[in-house]
Design a protein around this motif. Structure first.
Motif, PDB file in Angstrom:
ATOM      1  N   PHE A 153     -26.439  40.047  76.065  1.00  0.00           N
ATOM      2  CA  PHE A 153     -25.286  40.773  75.020  1.00  0.00           C
ATOM      3  C   PHE A 153     -24.597  39.872  74.714  1.00  0.00           C
ATOM      4  CE2 PHE A 153     -24.173  42.183  79.085  1.00  0.00           C
ATOM      5  CZ  PHE A 153     -23.105  41.889  79.225  1.00  0.00           C
ATOM      6  N   THR A 154     -23.985  40.156  73.364  1.00  0.00           N
ATOM      7  CA  THR A 154     -22.576  39.606  73.170  1.00  0.00           C
ATOM      8  C   THR A 154     -21.399  40.475  72.900  1.00  0.00           C
ATOM      9  OG1 THR A 154     -22.584  40.454  70.801  1.00  0.00           O
ATOM     10  CG2 THR A 154     -23.779  38.200  71.552  1.00  0.00           C
ATOM     11  N   GLN A 155     -19.927  39.921  73.397  1.00  0.00           N
ATOM     12  CA  GLN A 155     -19.046  40.812  74.024  1.00  0.00           C
ATOM     13  C   GLN A 155     -17.778  39.309  72.663  1.00  0.00           C
ATOM     14  OE1 GLN A 155     -17.784  42.640  73.659  1.00  0.00           O
ATOM     15  NE2 GLN A 155     -15.631  42.396  73.466  1.00  0.00           N
ATOM     16  N   GLY A 156     -17.687  39.943  71.488  1.00  0.00           N
ATOM     17  CA  GLY A 156     -16.788  38.728  70.339  1.00  0.00           C
ATOM     18  C   GLY A 156     -15.750  39.350  70.716  1.00  0.00           C
ATOM     19  N   GLN A 157     -14.685  39.926  71.438  1.00  0.00           N
ATOM     20  CA  GLN A 157     -13.035  40.268  70.821  1.00  0.00           C
ATOM     21  C   GLN A 157     -13.120  39.928  72.264  1.00  0.00           C
ATOM     22  OE1 GLN A 157     -11.787  44.698  71.866  1.00  0.00           O
ATOM     23  NE2 GLN A 157     -10.221  44.471  69.870  1.00  0.00           N
ATOM     24  N   ALA A 158     -11.429  39.293  71.879  1.00  0.00           N
ATOM     25  CA  ALA A 158     -10.802  38.629  70.991  1.00  0.00           C
ATOM     26  C   ALA A 158     -11.358  37.805  70.077  1.00  0.00           C
ATOM     27  CB  ALA A 158      -9.670  38.772  71.136  1.00  0.00           C
ATOM     28  N   ILE A 159     -11.405  36.019  70.643  1.00  0.00           N
ATOM     29  CA  ILE A 159     -11.895  35.341  69.617  1.00  0.00           C
ATOM     30  C   ILE A 159     -13.018  35.204  70.359  1.00  0.00           C
ATOM     31  CG2 ILE A 159      -9.745  35.293  68.906  1.00  0.00           C
ATOM     32  CD1 ILE A 159      -9.184  33.420  71.357  1.00  0.00           C
ATOM     33  N   LEU A 160     -14.175  35.334  71.194  1.00  0.00           N
ATOM     34  CA  LEU A 160     -14.789  34.891  71.498  1.00  0.00           C
ATOM     35  C   LEU A 160     -16.560  34.738  70.062  1.00  0.00           C
ATOM     36  CD1 LEU A 160     -15.195  36.341  75.205  1.00  0.00           C
ATOM     37  CD2 LEU A 160     -14.179  34.105  74.087  1.00  0.00           C
ATOM     38  N   LEU A 187     -38.987  42.806  73.150  1.00  0.00           N
ATOM     39  CA  LEU A 187     -38.011  42.877  73.928  1.00  0.00           C
ATOM     40  C   LEU A 187     -37.810  43.329  71.869  1.00  0.00           C
ATOM     41  CD1 LEU A 187     -36.569  39.914  75.934  1.00  0.00           C
ATOM     42  CD2 LEU A 187     -37.643  42.182  76.468  1.00  0.00           C
ATOM     43  N   MET A 188     -36.549  44.644  72.413  1.00  0.00           N
ATOM     44  CA  MET A 188     -35.717  44.699  71.185  1.00  0.00           C
ATOM     45  C   MET A 188     -34.602  44.543  71.018  1.00  0.00           C
ATOM     46  SD  MET A 188     -34.873  48.793  69.748  1.00  0.00           S
ATOM     47  CE  MET A 188     -36.536  49.375  69.496  1.00  0.00           C
ATOM     48  N   ALA A 189     -34.112  43.971  69.712  1.00  0.00           N
ATOM     49  CA  ALA A 189     -33.346  43.447  69.857  1.00  0.00           C
ATOM     50  C   ALA A 189     -31.913  44.553  68.766  1.00  0.00           C
ATOM     51  CB  ALA A 189     -33.203  41.962  67.926  1.00  0.00           C
ATOM     52  N   VAL A 190     -30.562  44.835  68.295  1.00  0.00           N
ATOM     53  CA  VAL A 190     -30.302  45.172  67.958  1.00  0.00           C
ATOM     54  C   VAL A 190     -28.748  45.233  67.108  1.00  0.00           C
ATOM     55  CG1 VAL A 190     -31.273  47.304  68.459  1.00  0.00           C
ATOM     56  CG2 VAL A 190     -29.381  46.428  69.943  1.00  0.00           C
ATOM     57  N   MET A 191     -27.875  45.032  66.381  1.00  0.00           N
ATOM     58  CA  MET A 191     -27.270  44.303  66.011  1.00  0.00           C
ATOM     59  C   MET A 191     -26.188  45.361  65.420  1.00  0.00           C
ATOM     60  SD  MET A 191     -27.976  40.716  64.332  1.00  0.00           S
ATOM     61  CE  MET A 191     -25.763  40.419  64.664  1.00  0.00           C
ATOM     62  N   LEU A 220     -24.593  41.372  69.720  1.00  0.00           N
ATOM     63  CA  LEU A 220     -26.166  41.571  69.461  1.00  0.00           C
ATOM     64  C   LEU A 220     -26.353  41.852  70.602  1.00  0.00           C
ATOM     65  CD1 LEU A 220     -28.988  40.688  68.210  1.00  0.00           C
ATOM     66  CD2 LEU A 220     -28.156  37.838  69.512  1.00  0.00           C
ATOM     67  N   ALA A 221     -27.540  42.469  70.748  1.00  0.00           N
ATOM     68  CA  ALA A 221     -28.140  43.100  72.487  1.00  0.00           C
ATOM     69  C   ALA A 221     -29.609  42.882  72.489  1.00  0.00           C
ATOM     70  CB  ALA A 221     -27.386  44.336  72.998  1.00  0.00           C
ATOM     71  N   VAL A 222     -29.810  42.250  73.110  1.00  0.00           N
ATOM     72  CA  VAL A 222     -31.701  42.064  72.721  1.00  0.00           C
ATOM     73  C   VAL A 222     -32.037  42.553  74.608  1.00  0.00           C
ATOM     74  CG1 VAL A 222     -33.728  40.216  72.721  1.00  0.00           C
ATOM     75  CG2 VAL A 222     -31.583  40.182  71.648  1.00  0.00           C
ATOM     76  N   GLY A 223     -32.878  43.723  74.481  1.00  0.00           N
ATOM     77  CA  GLY A 223     -33.959  43.739  76.103  1.00  0.00           C
ATOM     78  C   GLY A 223     -34.682  44.760  75.535  1.00  0.00           C
ATOM     79  N   ASP A 224     -34.680  45.488  77.046  1.00  0.00           N
ATOM     80  CA  ASP A 224     -36.074  45.860  76.750  1.00  0.00           C
ATOM     81  C   ASP A 224     -35.655  47.572  77.102  1.00  0.00           C
ATOM     82  OD1 ASP A 224     -38.753  47.970  77.103  1.00  0.00           O
ATOM     83  OD2 ASP A 224     -39.424  46.763  79.171  1.00  0.00           O
ATOM     84  N   PHE A 225     -35.407  48.495  75.999  1.00  0.00           N
ATOM     85  CA  PHE A 225     -35.010  48.958  75.199  1.00  0.00           C
ATOM     86  C   PHE A 225     -35.833  50.045  74.530  1.00  0.00           C
ATOM     87  CE2 PHE A 225     -32.095  46.099  74.234  1.00  0.00           C
ATOM     88  CZ  PHE A 225     -31.797  46.743  72.399  1.00  0.00           C
ATOM     89  N   GLU A 226     -35.199  51.669  74.806  1.00  0.00           N
ATOM     90  CA  GLU A 226     -35.796  52.301  74.116  1.00  0.00           C
ATOM     91  C   GLU A 226     -34.046  53.060  72.857  1.00  0.00           C
ATOM     92  OE1 GLU A 226     -38.645  54.911  75.349  1.00  0.00           O
ATOM     93  OE2 GLU A 226     -39.507  53.175  76.383  1.00  0.00           O
ATOM     94  N   TYR A 227     -34.776  53.923  72.227  1.00  0.00           N
ATOM     95  CA  TYR A 227     -34.046  54.839  71.560  1.00  0.00           C
ATOM     96  C   TYR A 227     -34.452  56.595  71.505  1.00  0.00           C
ATOM     97  CZ  TYR A 227     -30.411  56.879  67.466  1.00  0.00           C
ATOM     98  OH  TYR A 227     -29.835  56.653  66.831  1.00  0.00           O
ATOM     99  N   ARG A 290     -21.094  50.878  64.023  1.00  0.00           N
ATOM    100  CA  ARG A 290     -22.631  51.191  63.779  1.00  0.00           C
ATOM    101  C   ARG A 290     -23.407  52.005  64.889  1.00  0.00           C
ATOM    102  NH1 ARG A 290     -24.742  52.038  57.871  1.00  0.00           N
ATOM    103  NH2 ARG A 290     -27.150  52.354  59.308  1.00  0.00           N
ATOM    104  N   LEU A 291     -22.890  50.637  65.825  1.00  0.00           N
ATOM    105  CA  LEU A 291     -23.393  50.804  67.429  1.00  0.00           C
ATOM    106  C   LEU A 291     -22.502  50.348  68.142  1.00  0.00           C
ATOM    107  CD1 LEU A 291     -25.997  50.888  68.708  1.00  0.00           C
ATOM    108  CD2 LEU A 291     -25.817  48.471  68.880  1.00  0.00           C
ATOM    109  N   THR A 292     -21.988  50.827  68.993  1.00  0.00           N
ATOM    110  CA  THR A 292     -21.062  51.107  70.052  1.00  0.00           C
ATOM    111  C   THR A 292     -22.130  50.777  71.300  1.00  0.00           C
ATOM    112  OG1 THR A 292     -19.412  52.408  69.423  1.00  0.00           O
ATOM    113  CG2 THR A 292     -19.570  52.184  71.670  1.00  0.00           C
ATOM    114  N   PHE A 293     -21.015  49.304  71.986  1.00  0.00           N
ATOM    115  CA  PHE A 293     -21.627  49.079  73.178  1.00  0.00           C
ATOM    116  C   PHE A 293     -20.570  49.420  74.200  1.00  0.00           C
ATOM    117  CE2 PHE A 293     -23.058  44.370  72.294  1.00  0.00           C
ATOM    118  CZ  PHE A 293     -23.708  45.081  71.211  1.00  0.00           C
ATOM    119  N   ALA A 294     -21.888  50.562  75.123  1.00  0.00           N
ATOM    120  CA  ALA A 294     -20.853  51.093  76.624  1.00  0.00           C
ATOM    121  C   ALA A 294     -21.470  50.824  77.804  1.00  0.00           C
ATOM    122  CB  ALA A 294     -21.090  53.244  76.352  1.00  0.00           C
TER     123      ALA A 294
END
Length: 623
Positions: A153-160, A187-191, A220-227, A290-294
């Motif tokens: 997974f990525t974490q962009g805030q603040a300047i990353l 694997l699945m990717a979501v953004m 971006l997040a990439v892994g073995d997850f479902e919706y 559109r996609l909160t990371f939690a």
């Protein structure tokens, strides 16, 4: 009256201006000075990004191309931000062009200066990330819930964001984007964009974000997850073992969206989904559109910690829709969002629940004011973070002083007028950035002067501390909790019937208010009666473990539980609180031993904070 000579020069000026080509005319843009980005957007800025990248878990590298549509304001160069990236080649309008990377700054990285022509409309950069990239966390299967596949997974805030994409990494520069992302099959990717709802066989995923957003919200997040859907426009992503309980925990999401729209206007992002990440995620949540990371730490089993979802949803208006222009204006994102969060929680769960949350916010603010008493300028809402990491400003001042300012404003003018003002504010400034000064002007014109209200806005924003005119927050339930604690201190006994229906907020308030004179024996008595050491609620665990350290409550079970918690949870607020307690109580040797074990599980955001706190200098082996 103009003289004939003056008229002649005016006509000459007009003729000269008309003779200029469109490319030669300089447009006056209103981007403000940005201390945390090398970009000079008034000269040239990016408008749209297309990513074509491959995610390689074996090498832990993202590589590919980034293509940018640009607006060139008669400039011969465009400057992007880059940190820990390997830039392989650059083209302008399809032709190879010169580029240079400037001197590296520890906080900001390097300016990537690209030579362009006045008619350049597009640039393309071939690049890849490196082992030092701070935004990315690559997780082994054993660091996930299902323990079967790796995760990223990525974490962009603040300047990353500049550490995984070369970008103009200023919150005032908004871009639309699209992406083609190749990931390993299975694997699945979501953004933070339009997302797939199920895996495909190729591992190639396409994304589109039509609304313009600042760079820190590209995720971006990439892994073995479902919706799993909650409503037509809300749903959750999670690893298979967690999916059902995540859906149940967040089952009120559609109600939250509807309540928010009733308050401040239509939701502008079509879809509101949440992905629950592995426990190393450094924040409670991140409001990627559109996609909160939690964090999984909010999955308590009783919806008691879902105010976090309300908070990230509120960012869809304050932060994502109207964005702080610079990180010095961070309170415009977070103060508004805490206020909005409380209003959503009140609409769904009642005023008493909202007041408990608001009172906890007030207590957090008092703690932060005490922590910053030696640096009072850091308690101003409008910050001066030049030369500092903007992450230093992401504390309770922006959140909780910002909230208290807005709640006090609401009480001064009345809720009905304040709601109408905020609704108008979000509508008029949608998809734009906001400085503190611009907001104050708007506030004076559209709320205070309009309603003939005098308010000490300048003191609230530009002076240290909290002014005397502040909203007074109280909670009857918290008063009952305090009586229960007093009875225990006097009698040494506690009636479990009294506490059986307590919410997480009541438990936390109970534990946080232990008197300094409380003994280790009293802690043990409470633990025997209430089994607090073995709580499965992460918030209760955090405050209880802190108090165990504060009151010298030792024991094989409690000590091992604290260590396990720090190793398994990467949420910065939680681990920082506990490590601070170790340090405060002169238990640094224990803290460092635990940290050597836990650090590999932390995202760089958390690791940097704890490194600084403990004076820890990682070796290459630890890194």
């Amino acid at each position: 009256m103009k003289t004939p000579k003056a008229i002649f020069y005016l006509v000459l000026l007009i003729m000269t201006s008309c003779a200029q080509t469109k490319e030669e005319q300089i447009v006056v843009y209103s981007y403000v000075e940005e201390p945390h980005s090398y970009a000079k957007p008034n000269n040239a800025f990016i408008k749209h990004l297309k990513l074509d990248i491959t995610v390689d878990f074996e090498t832990e590298i993202i590589s590919g191309k980034a293509t940018y549509d640009i607006e060139n304001n008669n400039s011969t160069q465009i400057i992007l931000d880059s940190k820990y990236l390997e830039i392989e080649s650059v083209t302008a309008n399809g032709k190879e062009t010169d580029f240079s990377l400037g001197v590296n700054d520890k906080q900001l990285g390097q300016p990537l200066t690209i030579t362009i022509e006045k008619n350049t409309k597009q640039i393309e950069i071939t690049y890849k990330t490196t082992k030092d990239t701070e935004a990315l966390q690559w997780l082994k299967p054993q660091q996930t819930a299902d323990k079967t596949n790796p995760f990223l997974f990525t974490q962009g805030q603040a300047i990353l964001t500049r550490t995984w994409i070369p970008i103009q990494d200023s919150p005032q520069i908004r871009i639309s984007y699209e992406a083609n992302v190749q990931v390993p099959k299975g694997l699945m990717a979501v953004m933070s964009a339009e997302n797939p709802k199920e895996k495909n066989e190729s591992g190639l995923y396409h994304f589109q974000m039509e609304q313009a957003i600042p760079a820190y919200l590209i995720a971006l997040a990439v892994g073995d997850f479902e919706y799993k859907a909650i409503s037509e426009r809300t749903g959750v992503y999670a690893e298979k073992s967690m999916l059902n309980k995540v859906q149940e925990e967040f089952s009120d999401m559609e109600k939250m969206v509807s309540a928010a729209e009733d308050l401040y206007g239509p939701y502008a992002w079509e879809q509101f989904d949440v992905i629950v990440l592995p426990p190393s995620f450094p924040f409670g949540g991140m409001e990627n559109p559109r996609l909160t990371f939690a964090t999984p730490t909010v999955i308590a089993g009783d919806k008691s910690l879902t105010s976090l979802v309300a908070h990230e949803l509120a960012h869809s208006w304050s932060g994502n829709l109207v964005t702080n222009a610079t990180w010095n204006d961070f309170w415009l994102n977070e103060g508004f969002t805490v206020y909005f969060e409380m209003r959503i929680m009140e609409a769904l769960y009642g005023k008493e629940r909202a007041d408990m949350l608001a009172l906890m916010s007030r207590q957090d603010l008092d703690d932060e004011l005490e922590n910053l008493k030696e640096t009072p300028n850091d308690t101003k809402l409008k910050l001066d973070l030049k030369g500092k990491n903007p992450d230093d400003g992401m504390n309770s001042i922006a959140y909780d002083k910002g909230y208290l300012f807005l709640r006090t404003l609401e009480e001064a003018v009345g809720r009905e007028k304040f709601d109408a003002f905020l609704k108008q504010y979000f509508k008029e400034h949608a998809f734009s950035s906001m400085t503190t000064e611009k907001f104050v002007t708007y506030l004076n014109t559209n709320l205070l002067e309009k309603n003939k209200v005098t308010f000490n806005t300048e003191e609230w924003i530009n002076q240290p501390g909290v002014p005397k005119n502040q909203a007074v927050i109280s909670s009857d339930k918290f008063k009952n909790v305090e009586l229960t604690l007093q009875d225990f201190i006097l009698t040494g006994k506690i009636d479990k019937e009294t506490t059986k229906d307590w919410t997480s907020q009541e438990w936390v308030h109970f534990i946080r208010n232990f008197p300094k004179t409380m003994t280790a024996d009293q802690m043990k008595d409470l633990d025997t009666a209430l089994n607090l050491t073995n709580s499965t609620n992460s918030y209760i665990q955090m405050v209880w473990y802190e108090q165990a350290l504060n009151h010298d409550y030792h024991g094989k079970n409690i000590d091992s539980k604290i260590e396990d918690f720090l190793i398994s949870v990467g949420r910065r607020w939680y681990v920082e609180t506990i490590f601070k307690a170790f340090k405060r109580n002169n238990r640094m040797e224990e803290a460092l031993k635990i940290y050597e074990k836990s650090r590999p599980n932390y995202h760089s955001v958390t690791a940097k904070t704890i490194d600084d706190l403990l004076g820890f200098e990682p070796t290459k082996e630890v890194e």
